[in-house]
Design an enzyme around this catalytic site. Structure first.
Site, PDB file in Angstrom:
ATOM      1  N   ASP A  82       0.729  -1.047  -0.068  1.00 34.52           N
ATOM      2  CA  ASP A  82       0.045   0.070  -0.125  1.00 34.52           C
ATOM      3  C   ASP A  82       0.914   1.413   0.091  1.00 34.52           C
ATOM      4  O   ASP A  82       1.832   1.397   0.730  1.00 34.52           O
ATOM      5  CB  ASP A  82      -0.970   0.143   1.304  1.00 34.52           C
ATOM      6  CG  ASP A  82      -2.012   1.056   1.067  1.00 34.52           C
ATOM      7  OD1 ASP A  82      -3.117   0.837   0.317  1.00 34.52           O
ATOM      8  OD2 ASP A  82      -1.816   2.062   1.591  1.00 34.52           O
ATOM      9  N   ASN A 141      -2.171  12.707  -4.652  1.00 30.24           N
ATOM     10  CA  ASN A 141      -3.309  12.912  -5.590  1.00 30.24           C
ATOM     11  C   ASN A 141      -3.980  14.566  -5.054  1.00 30.24           C
ATOM     12  O   ASN A 141      -4.240  15.391  -6.386  1.00 30.24           O
ATOM     13  CB  ASN A 141      -4.571  12.248  -5.517  1.00 30.24           C
ATOM     14  CG  ASN A 141      -4.539  10.857  -6.357  1.00 30.24           C
ATOM     15  OD1 ASN A 141      -4.078  11.081  -7.288  1.00 30.24           O
ATOM     16  ND2 ASN A 141      -4.868   9.833  -5.831  1.00 30.24           N
ATOM     17  N   HIS A 146      -4.731  14.012 -10.134  1.00 29.64           N
ATOM     18  CA  HIS A 146      -4.995  12.492 -10.421  1.00 29.64           C
ATOM     19  C   HIS A 146      -4.000  12.083 -11.733  1.00 29.64           C
ATOM     20  O   HIS A 146      -3.539  11.100 -11.562  1.00 29.64           O
ATOM     21  CB  HIS A 146      -6.544  12.352 -10.618  1.00 29.64           C
ATOM     22  CG  HIS A 146      -7.272  12.037  -9.392  1.00 29.64           C
ATOM     23  ND1 HIS A 146      -7.927  13.352  -8.883  1.00 29.64           N
ATOM     24  CD2 HIS A 146      -7.393  11.096  -8.447  1.00 29.64           C
ATOM     25  CE1 HIS A 146      -8.543  13.136  -7.721  1.00 29.64           C
ATOM     26  NE2 HIS A 146      -8.146  11.949  -7.288  1.00 29.64           N
ATOM     27  N   ASP A 174      -1.833   8.861 -11.099  1.00 32.45           N
ATOM     28  CA  ASP A 174      -1.958   7.648 -12.130  1.00 32.45           C
ATOM     29  C   ASP A 174      -0.685   7.315 -12.599  1.00 32.45           C
ATOM     30  O   ASP A 174      -0.230   6.042 -12.526  1.00 32.45           O
ATOM     31  CB  ASP A 174      -2.976   8.039 -13.444  1.00 32.45           C
ATOM     32  CG  ASP A 174      -4.357   7.841 -13.061  1.00 32.45           C
ATOM     33  OD1 ASP A 174      -4.710   7.793 -11.688  1.00 32.45           O
ATOM     34  OD2 ASP A 174      -5.239   8.357 -13.859  1.00 32.45           O
ATOM     35  N   GLU A 199      -4.671   2.457  -4.472  1.00 34.01           N
ATOM     36  CA  GLU A 199      -3.186   2.379  -4.471  1.00 34.01           C
ATOM     37  C   GLU A 199      -2.754   1.149  -3.617  1.00 34.01           C
ATOM     38  O   GLU A 199      -1.651   1.120  -3.167  1.00 34.01           O
ATOM     39  CB  GLU A 199      -2.838   3.719  -3.579  1.00 34.01           C
ATOM     40  CG  GLU A 199      -3.196   3.660  -2.110  1.00 34.01           C
ATOM     41  CD  GLU A 199      -4.383   4.300  -1.647  1.00 34.01           C
ATOM     42  OE1 GLU A 199      -5.369   4.263  -2.408  1.00 34.01           O
ATOM     43  OE2 GLU A 199      -4.587   4.851  -0.702  1.00 34.01           O
TER      44      GLU A 199
END
Ligand SMILES: [Mg+2]
Length: 288
Positions: free
Chosen positions: A166, A174, A179, A183, A209
């Site tokens: 994680d 973000n 975003h 990404d 994530e």
């Protein structure tokens, strides 16, 4: 352009098929027996395989069942093409995992139509199994693979471990960079997983994530080594725009009778301890 693997010991037949496929706009690779076909399928991950049945070294039936158990070929469409045209031959071929069974001599128009229909099916399978953003297996594919690996564990008694990964403070990435940058971080992380994991490991995007990687035939001690290599590679990576990102990892080894839910839950609990312990670290679950 679709990639098609022709496996046939007869060079003249391969040439005829190849010409028709190339005229239809497809990329073609070739193997001359079943063993080579299996190796090339794993290495090149074609969209579709045209598989002869009677071949030296390894026949098409055995090659088909081996291709079917290879996670790297999970979406591939297999057309058996054989001179053996009895109903029992077709039944055997389809039961071995072939998607279609055609007989020689074949009509090129029919073969091309079957190939094009097969490619549509292969694309549907691919979309159902892979995460669009990262190209890794999605959660659904991971669940199927885990189910299978757990049953293999029961049969062979090998270790099966899992790493849950994680990203730390990903929401801040973000929020700060947008975003689009987030990404890009996820895609880079997928590349790190592909690079660091061994060929037999099965990385996937668990969701958001969070990533998970199944480690077949791996005990907890060796899983920790893989996990530590992943943690270090993530820490060392310069993510474009964002810079440094770290991850927390949790590891579990499946117990002898343990089910999917418990196996994942223990990795997840270990991951939670890694977060609580200050992040950018790895924790192992105690045995089930
Ligand atoms: Mg043959």
């Amino acid at each position: 352009m679709a990639k098609i693997l022709i496996v046939d010991d007869n060079t003249a037949i391969r040439d005829v098929i190849k010409i028709h496929l190339m005229m239809a706009g497809h990329e073609v690779i070739e193997a001359e027996n079943g063993r080579q076909g299996v190796e090339m399928a794993t290495e090149h991950q074609p969209d579709l395989v045209i598989l002869d049945v009677m071949m030296p070294e390894m026949d098409g039936m055995e090659a088909c069942s081996q291709i079917r158990t290879d996670p790297a070929c999970a979406a591939v469409y297999v057309i058996m093409l054989s001179a053996r045209g009895e109903t029992s031959d077709k039944v055997d071929g389809l039961n071995t995992g072939a998607d279609a069974y055609l007989t020689k001599p074949f009509e090129p128009d029919e073969l091309i139509a079957q190939v094009n229909a097969g490619l549509r099916t292969a694309e549907d399978r691919r979309q159902a199994m892979y995460d669009l953003l990262t190209g890794l297996f999605n959660r659904r594919a991971f669940d199927d693979l885990m189910h299978r690996e757990l049953s293999l564990r029961d049969r062979h008694g090998h270790g099966l471990s899992m790493v849950m990964i994680d990203l730390d403070h990903f929401k801040a990435v973000n929020d700060t960079y947008g975003h689009h940058a987030g990404d890009a971080v996820l895609r880079d992380l997928a590349d790190i997983l592909r690079e660091v994991c061994r060929p037999s490991d099965l990385p996937c995007r668990w969701g958001g994530e969070e990533f998970a990687c199944l480690l077949p035939q791996t005990d907890l001690e060796n899983a920790l080594k893989v996990g530590e290599r992943l943690r270090a590679a993530i820490e060392a990576h310069d993510f474009p725009e964002v810079g440094k990102v770290t991850a927390s990892l949790g590891i579990s080894q499946a117990g002898p009778e343990e089910n999917e839910e418990s196996f994942c839950k223990r990795a997840d609990e270990a991951l939670y301890r890694a977060k609580e312990g200050g992040r950018n670290r790895i924790e192992a679950a105690t045995s089930a």
